[in-house]
Motif scaffolding. Sequence first.
Motif, PDB file in Angstrom:
ATOM      1  N   HIS A   1      -2.875 -10.097   0.248  1.00 17.05           N
ATOM      2  CA  HIS A   1      -3.837 -11.095  -0.259  1.00 17.05           C
ATOM      3  C   HIS A   1      -4.935 -10.383  -0.311  1.00 17.05           C
ATOM      4  N   ILE A   2      -5.611 -10.289  -1.827  1.00 18.67           N
ATOM      5  CA  ILE A   2      -6.977  -9.623  -1.597  1.00 18.67           C
ATOM      6  C   ILE A   2      -8.053 -10.386  -2.255  1.00 18.67           C
ATOM      7  N   ALA A   3      -9.132 -10.442  -1.805  1.00 17.73           N
ATOM      8  CA  ALA A   3     -10.239 -11.377  -2.018  1.00 17.73           C
ATOM      9  C   ALA A   3     -10.847 -11.182  -3.422  1.00 17.73           C
ATOM     10  N   ALA A   4     -11.062  -9.958  -3.740  1.00 18.08           N
ATOM     11  CA  ALA A   4     -11.554  -9.915  -5.026  1.00 18.08           C
ATOM     12  C   ALA A   4     -11.500  -8.550  -5.749  1.00 18.08           C
ATOM     13  N   LEU A   5     -11.033  -8.567  -7.161  1.00 19.05           N
ATOM     14  CA  LEU A   5     -10.716  -7.403  -7.615  1.00 19.05           C
ATOM     15  C   LEU A   5     -11.346  -7.509  -9.097  1.00 19.05           C
ATOM     16  N   LYS A   6     -11.603  -6.556  -9.583  1.00 19.59           N
ATOM     17  CA  LYS A   6     -12.280  -6.365 -11.093  1.00 19.59           C
ATOM     18  C   LYS A   6     -11.502  -5.818 -12.165  1.00 19.59           C
ATOM     19  N   LYS A   7     -11.654  -6.284 -13.441  1.00 20.66           N
ATOM     20  CA  LYS A   7     -10.746  -5.929 -14.425  1.00 20.66           C
ATOM     21  C   LYS A   7     -11.092  -4.191 -14.672  1.00 20.66           C
ATOM     22  N   GLY A   8     -10.046  -3.630 -14.853  1.00 21.48           N
ATOM     23  CA  GLY A   8      -9.855  -2.336 -15.002  1.00 21.48           C
ATOM     24  C   GLY A   8      -9.518  -1.363 -13.907  1.00 21.48           C
ATOM     25  N   GLN A   9      -9.606  -1.982 -12.706  1.00 24.12           N
ATOM     26  CA  GLN A   9      -9.280  -1.370 -11.469  1.00 24.12           C
ATOM     27  C   GLN A   9      -7.862  -1.171 -11.332  1.00 24.12           C
ATOM     28  N   GLN A  10      -7.536   0.168 -10.921  1.00 19.28           N
ATOM     29  CA  GLN A  10      -6.296   0.597 -10.567  1.00 19.28           C
ATOM     30  C   GLN A  10      -5.962   0.371  -9.138  1.00 19.28           C
ATOM     31  N   VAL A  11      -4.933  -0.517  -8.797  1.00 19.37           N
ATOM     32  CA  VAL A  11      -4.363  -1.023  -7.554  1.00 19.37           C
ATOM     33  C   VAL A  11      -3.041  -0.374  -7.169  1.00 19.37           C
ATOM     34  N   LYS A  12      -2.833   0.016  -6.025  1.00 15.57           N
ATOM     35  CA  LYS A  12      -1.735   0.543  -5.418  1.00 15.57           C
ATOM     36  C   LYS A  12      -1.525  -0.064  -4.174  1.00 15.57           C
ATOM     37  N   VAL A  13      -0.311  -0.624  -3.882  1.00 14.09           N
ATOM     38  CA  VAL A  13      -0.107  -1.238  -2.432  1.00 14.09           C
ATOM     39  C   VAL A  13       1.478  -0.614  -1.950  1.00 14.09           C
ATOM     40  N   GLU A  14       1.352   0.005  -0.933  1.00  9.42           N
ATOM     41  CA  GLU A  14       2.458   0.482  -0.074  1.00  9.42           C
ATOM     42  C   GLU A  14       2.832  -0.096   1.191  1.00  9.42           C
ATOM     43  N   ILE A  15       4.086  -0.464   1.309  1.00  7.05           N
ATOM     44  CA  ILE A  15       4.609  -1.116   2.427  1.00  7.05           C
ATOM     45  C   ILE A  15       5.650  -0.308   3.004  1.00  7.05           C
ATOM     46  N   ASP A  16       5.573  -0.087   4.289  1.00  6.59           N
ATOM     47  CA  ASP A  16       6.310   0.560   5.348  1.00  6.59           C
ATOM     48  C   ASP A  16       7.083  -0.013   6.394  1.00  6.59           C
ATOM     49  N   ALA A  17       8.349   0.133   6.613  1.00  3.60           N
ATOM     50  CA  ALA A  17       8.968  -0.572   7.923  1.00  3.60           C
ATOM     51  C   ALA A  17      10.280   0.169   7.855  1.00  3.60           C
ATOM     52  N   ASN A  18      10.513   1.244   8.477  1.00  5.43           N
ATOM     53  CA  ASN A  18      11.765   2.278   8.377  1.00  5.43           C
ATOM     54  C   ASN A  18      12.803   1.423   8.804  1.00  5.43           C
ATOM     55  N   GLU A  19      12.913   0.632   9.808  1.00 10.63           N
ATOM     56  CA  GLU A  19      14.046  -0.058  10.106  1.00 10.63           C
ATOM     57  C   GLU A  19      14.773  -0.935   9.212  1.00 10.63           C
ATOM     58  N   ILE A  20      14.076  -1.701   8.397  1.00  6.78           N
ATOM     59  CA  ILE A  20      14.551  -2.497   7.371  1.00  6.78           C
ATOM     60  C   ILE A  20      14.409  -1.950   5.748  1.00  6.78           C
ATOM     61  N   MET A  21      13.543  -1.130   5.563  1.00  5.25           N
ATOM     62  CA  MET A  21      13.384  -0.857   4.294  1.00  5.25           C
ATOM     63  C   MET A  21      13.123   0.605   4.132  1.00  5.25           C
ATOM     64  N   GLU A  22      13.268   1.075   2.722  1.00  7.20           N
ATOM     65  CA  GLU A  22      12.460   2.527   2.260  1.00  7.20           C
ATOM     66  C   GLU A  22      11.102   2.205   1.981  1.00  7.20           C
ATOM     67  N   SER A  23      10.247   3.242   1.894  1.00  9.10           N
ATOM     68  CA  SER A  23       8.852   3.091   1.509  1.00  9.10           C
ATOM     69  C   SER A  23       8.827   2.334   0.157  1.00  9.10           C
ATOM     70  N   SER A  24       7.868   0.912   0.017  1.00 12.16           N
ATOM     71  CA  SER A  24       7.948   0.435  -1.014  1.00 12.16           C
ATOM     72  C   SER A  24       6.471   0.360  -1.899  1.00 12.16           C
ATOM     73  N   VAL A  25       6.404   0.422  -3.112  1.00 13.08           N
ATOM     74  CA  VAL A  25       5.162   0.704  -3.788  1.00 13.08           C
ATOM     75  C   VAL A  25       4.979  -0.050  -5.044  1.00 13.08           C
ATOM     76  N   LEU A  26       3.722  -0.628  -5.058  1.00 10.71           N
ATOM     77  CA  LEU A  26       3.543  -1.515  -6.310  1.00 10.71           C
ATOM     78  C   LEU A  26       2.320  -0.974  -6.936  1.00 10.71           C
ATOM     79  N   ALA A  27       2.037  -0.628  -8.038  1.00  2.70           N
ATOM     80  CA  ALA A  27       1.008  -0.105  -8.724  1.00  2.70           C
ATOM     81  C   ALA A  27       0.524  -0.707 -10.056  1.00  2.70           C
ATOM     82  N   PHE A  28      -0.616  -1.129 -10.243  1.00  3.93           N
ATOM     83  CA  PHE A  28      -0.905  -1.759 -11.452  1.00  3.93           C
ATOM     84  C   PHE A  28      -2.320  -1.722 -12.019  1.00  3.93           C
ATOM     85  N   ASN A  29      -2.575  -1.976 -13.238  1.00  4.06           N
ATOM     86  CA  ASN A  29      -3.933  -2.175 -13.473  1.00  4.06           C
ATOM     87  C   ASN A  29      -4.647  -3.641 -13.827  1.00  4.06           C
ATOM     88  N   MET A  30      -5.647  -3.999 -13.220  1.00  2.00           N
ATOM     89  CA  MET A  30      -6.093  -5.219 -13.304  1.00  2.00           C
ATOM     90  C   MET A  30      -6.582  -5.683 -14.800  1.00  2.00           C
TER      91      MET A  30
END
Length: 417
Positions: free
Chosen positions: A68-97
């Motif tokens: 949950h991100i408090a503030a983002l600007k139009k045009g910003q490139q965002v990438k979120v990475e989540i890791d928890a080796n016991e239950i998942m592979e490294s998971s990534v979401l990348a997008f432009n605002m």
Amino acid sequence: MKKTILLGLTLLLVNIITAQKLSWEISSFFNNQVFPTYSWAVSYLGSEEVTNEAGNFYGDQNGQLGVHIAALKKGQQVKVEIDANEIMESSVLAFNMLEDATDFFAYPQILYKWNTLETWKQPKPVNIKVKVYVNNQLDRAEQKRIIVRGVNECPYVVTTKQGIMVDLNYVYLSYVNENHPIITETIIPGIMKDGIIKQIDGYQGVTKDNYDAVYKQVYAVWHYFNKNNFNYNSLSSYYKGTVSDIPMVQAQFVRTFSEVYKTKQANCVDGTILMASILTRMGIGAYLVTTPSHCYLAFSLDGSDANLSFIETTLLGSDIKDLDAESRKLIQDTKLTGSDTYYRLTSLGKSTYDNFIWALLSGYNNYKKDAGKFRGSEAETVFAVTADNAYNKFLEINYRLLSVKFYREAGLLPINQ
């Protein structure tokens, strides 16, 4: 050349300042928990990355973990990475605002280790690590401990801390497993050996206003389980919050198909799932009927959603001798098929056919008293609530009539157990 270098340094400084000012936190749909059953059920149920209508969300619409991100600007490139080796592979979401956003959620599609989740029996703490990048600059990494619930725990209502209540009763259908080898290798051969029916043909034997063929097939299943001493056994949920709390998760303990068959014990949900799995395999449309405190079975008499019969699955193993004289007479006077007399005469000991009739009458009465409350498979599932109206909304949304066929076609998958 110096102007180009200066411009590059200025942009880099702006990016660093923007990243430093960024405010975000780990967000979880189930209040710092992951439910394997839900992950399994929705794995093909609209899990593509999307933006919601409000423009404040991007990612897996059925995701359980994100930020949950408090503030983002139009045009910003965002990438979120989540890791928890016991239950998942490294998971990534990348997008432009695409637009400015003061309150934004980003949920990657988690690459779960499915073989691990389907055998996860006990609730267990798991550490997750989350990283957020803006314009290719790491803002920070954050770690959090969450609870991964057991595969037998089925969430059926959740309220987020933003006051959004979500009806998840359809997740029960992930325990319906019409392709389980026990059905094809043991149960179906056992049903045919009993001789109640000569063939399994779904709706092929149905004629106008004559549903003998369907009732006989359903009775054959009922007789098999009664003969093999399957019984109702109450087993309560062991994870519940207070309905008016926000956030809140309501979950029910549900045995898998193989567990019910092995123990021969079933609560209202278990027994309904057991019957629904076999009827679905036989080509008969099955439905879970849920209320705020109960679950029973419906099945279609002609393949449509409009012509249903209802059966109280908690009456598995019961004996009508325990009923009063008036109820016993009602059962004996009920005409269901052209083979009523034969089925009664061929029942050994307590009549499985009379028991079947009583379960049908009880199921119909249960449905009739609440008929105006039930919502179908395509009903709305998301509602805005407050602490004051959450309980009433909880009662309202839990009256569901859920078609196995509808959700299978939508992509809901059964658990392989």
